[in-house]
Design an enzyme around this catalytic site. Structure first.
Site, PDB file in Angstrom:
ATOM      1  N   LYS A 107       0.838  -1.207   0.000  1.00  0.00           N
ATOM      2  CA  LYS A 107       0.000   0.000   0.000  1.00  0.00           C
ATOM      3  C   LYS A 107       0.872   1.256   0.000  1.00  0.00           C
ATOM      4  CE  LYS A 107      -3.655  -2.528   2.371  1.00  0.00           C
ATOM      5  NZ  LYS A 107      -4.249  -2.866   3.675  1.00  0.00           N
ATOM      6  N   GLN A 124      -3.849  -1.519  10.066  1.00  0.00           N
ATOM      7  CA  GLN A 124      -3.791  -2.833   9.420  1.00  0.00           C
ATOM      8  C   GLN A 124      -4.278  -3.917  10.384  1.00  0.00           C
ATOM      9  OE1 GLN A 124      -2.936  -3.442   6.111  1.00  0.00           O
ATOM     10  NE2 GLN A 124      -3.658  -5.504   6.553  1.00  0.00           N
ATOM     11  N   ASP A 175     -10.647   3.144   5.248  1.00  0.00           N
ATOM     12  CA  ASP A 175     -10.856   1.700   5.227  1.00  0.00           C
ATOM     13  C   ASP A 175     -12.352   1.362   5.332  1.00  0.00           C
ATOM     14  OD1 ASP A 175      -9.220  -0.411   4.784  1.00  0.00           O
ATOM     15  OD2 ASP A 175      -8.668  -0.757   6.877  1.00  0.00           O
TER      16      ASP A 175
END
Ligand code: NAP
Length: 298
Positions: free
Chosen positions: A55, A99, A122
């Site tokens: 990412k 994450q 997200d």
């Protein structure tokens, strides 16, 4: 039919999406706004390191500034929440991504709720999830399901009235994808069946699917006799399985037995090269949008 003609090329579609984002990033920079995405990782989980690394690289290629904060495995939940508060208050960061998975002593729901909704690229904050369920525009959608819908739409797969069967009701993929595709809206309006470990006659459900999405985390679960000829098959799974012949003694496989299913599928995602690149592209799209919103451009 054993050919590559029925492949849904996630890498190519993701590249197209990123090319569409480039002028938006340029327009932001022309106004003195550099889109910024802050990553947070806890512990040294090897897969999480790889995912965040990919990412970061994608951000750099598109011209998005990124920074990764790493907390030790034993960091307390309260320390992570304090870091998120600082990032929420820092105007340089338009998006924040924590994450997952997190160490077991940290509650994922508390972490998702601690990211400011307008920086939640997200899409896991309860406010954004709620908007998704209600079909309200304006929120951030979770990246993997949004990427799957984009793959379907850009591959001209009809969704209106289609039978969509999703294997797996996880909060990251299955559940939000079901909410997305059942909306009375363009690029949705499907009849969605969400299957899980208590589903009776799972094969029967799969066999009536026009679109079958496998998001269970069970290696090569979907076999040829579970797929209606001509159906569209999306393989979300990422599973590491032992393989003495492979470098490192293991390899990654999806939730679909690709070799068996590709010949009868109408369209199918390769794995890798299907859903994974789309997840990253959607993250960058959400981040660019967050920066545009902060700059008053939307
Ligand atoms: P998850 O939260 O663990 O959910 C798994 C779901 O599958 C659960 O609903 C579970 O049922 C169901 N399930 C498991 N075994 C089953 C079986 N034998 N029969 C029927 N249902 C079964 O997983 P997730 O986070 O959604 O992830 C799913 C997969 O997608 C994983 O392989 C993950 O690595 C992958 N993934 C890929 C991407 C990408 O970008 N490519 C992104 C996210 C996730 P119960 O609810 O009844 O337990």
């Amino acid at each position: 039919m054993t050919s590559s003609t029925n492949l849904i090329d996630g890498r190519a579609i993701a590249a197209q999406l990123l090319a569409e984002l480039a002028p938006r990033v340029a327009a932001l920079k022309a106004r003195g706004v550099e889109p910024g995405l802050a990553f947070v990782r806890v512990g040294e989980d090897p897969a999480s390191k790889v995912y965040v690394g990919r990412k970061e690289k994608a951000c750099a290629e598109l011209g998005i500034r990124s920074e990764t904060h790493v907390l030790p495995e034993m960091a307390l939940e309260v320390e992570l929440l304090a870091l998120l508060q600082r990032l929420n208050a820092d105007a340089r960061w338009h998006g924040i991504l924590v994450q997952f998975p997190l160490p077991r002593h940290i509650r994922p729901a508390a972490v998702s709720a601690a990211v400011a909704p307008h920086k939640d690229v997200d899409g896991f904050h309860p406010l954004n999830m709620g908007r998704l369920l209600l079909g309200e525009p304006g929120g951030f959608e979770p990246c993997t399901p949004a990427g799957i819908r984009e793959l379907l739409v850009r591959s001209n797969v009809p969704l209106d009235g289609a039978e969509v069967v999703i294997l797996g009701r996880g909060n990251i993929v299955g559940k939000p994808l079901a909410a997305m595709l059942c909306q009375k809206a363009p690029h949705a309006n499907a009849t969605v069946t969400l299957c899980h470990s208590a589903t009776r006659d799972l094969k029967g459900h799969c066999r009536r699917a026009d679109v079958l999405v496998a998001a269970m985390g069970v290696p090569e679960f979907v076999k040829a006799d579970m797929v209606k000829p001509g159906a569209v098959v999306i393989d979300v799974g990422v599973n590491r399985v032992p393989d003495p012949a492979a470098r490192g003694g293991s390899r990654l496989v999806g939730d679909v037995n690709f070799a068996a299913v590709q010949p009868i599928a109408g369209k199918i995602t390769p794995n890798p090269g299907g859903v994974g690149p789309m997840t990253i592209a959607m993250l960058l799209r959400n981040t660019v949008r967050a920066a545009e919103l902060a700059a008053g451009l939307q």
